[in-house]
Write a protein that holds these residues in place. Structure first.
Motif, PDB file in Angstrom:
ATOM      1  N   LYS A  87      -1.363  -1.664  -4.856  1.00  0.00           N
ATOM      2  CA  LYS A  87      -0.844  -2.175  -6.129  1.00  0.00           C
ATOM      3  C   LYS A  87       0.642  -1.854  -6.275  1.00  0.00           C
ATOM      4  N   GLU A  90       2.612  -4.186  -3.985  1.00  0.00           N
ATOM      5  CA  GLU A  90       2.628  -5.544  -4.550  1.00  0.00           C
ATOM      6  C   GLU A  90       3.620  -5.643  -5.706  1.00  0.00           C
ATOM      7  N   ASP A  91       3.618  -4.643  -6.602  1.00  0.00           N
ATOM      8  CA  ASP A  91       4.563  -4.636  -7.722  1.00  0.00           C
ATOM      9  C   ASP A  91       6.002  -4.570  -7.218  1.00  0.00           C
ATOM     10  N   TRP A  92       6.243  -3.732  -6.211  1.00  0.00           N
ATOM     11  CA  TRP A  92       7.591  -3.597  -5.659  1.00  0.00           C
ATOM     12  C   TRP A  92       8.053  -4.908  -5.031  1.00  0.00           C
ATOM     13  N   GLU A  93       7.145  -5.534  -4.259  1.00  0.00           N
ATOM     14  CA  GLU A  93       7.503  -6.802  -3.611  1.00  0.00           C
ATOM     15  C   GLU A  93       7.732  -7.913  -4.632  1.00  0.00           C
ATOM     16  N   ASN A  94       6.986  -7.916  -5.720  1.00  0.00           N
ATOM     17  CA  ASN A  94       7.208  -8.920  -6.768  1.00  0.00           C
ATOM     18  C   ASN A  94       8.586  -8.753  -7.395  1.00  0.00           C
ATOM     19  N   ALA A  95       9.040  -7.516  -7.525  1.00  0.00           N
ATOM     20  CA  ALA A  95      10.345  -7.250  -8.127  1.00  0.00           C
ATOM     21  C   ALA A  95      11.498  -7.403  -7.132  1.00  0.00           C
ATOM     22  N   ARG A  98       9.496  -9.834  -0.621  1.00  0.00           N
ATOM     23  CA  ARG A  98       8.524  -9.414   0.394  1.00  0.00           C
ATOM     24  C   ARG A  98       9.173  -8.533   1.456  1.00  0.00           C
TER      25      ARG A  98
END
Length: 105
Positions: A87, A90-95, A98
């Motif tokens: 999680k 995923e949060d880091w990649e969304n911000a 990728r």
């Protein structure tokens, strides 16, 4: 002075009491732990697994909470930590976009 000591009118957040740990919870987690105990079946070798062993240092209160979640949800500690890491990534990649890992040699 109120800023230093806190506002007397501030609301205190009250959390519901934690459920009691029952023998059934312990038995369920014990069964989950030993579900895959023993030698790996044919074809289930280390090369086929993406899991690795890692040693980390964790705050003791945080580890107690992880163990509690593991017990209540009847899942392994490694799965609780894996879900949390997934999680967070995923949060880091969304911000930030990728992460592109280099290929393994």
């Amino acid at each position: 002075m109120d800023r230093i000591l806190g506002d007397d009118n501030a609301q205190v957040q009250v959390f519901p009491p934690a459920p009691e740990i029952t023998e059934q919870m312990n038995a369920g987690l014990h069964a989950k732990r030993y579900e895959k105990a023993g030698r790996p079946k044919k074809g289930e070798t280390k090369e086929n697994s993406k899991d690795i062993r890692a040693t980390i240092i964790v705050n003791s209160d945080l580890m107690r909470k992880i163990k509690y979640i593991s017990l209540i949800d009847e899942i392994l500690i490694k799965d609780v930590i894996g879900d949390a890491l997934t999680k967070h990534i995923e949060d880091w990649e969304n911000a930030n976009g990728r992460i592109k890992l280099p290929s393994k040699k």
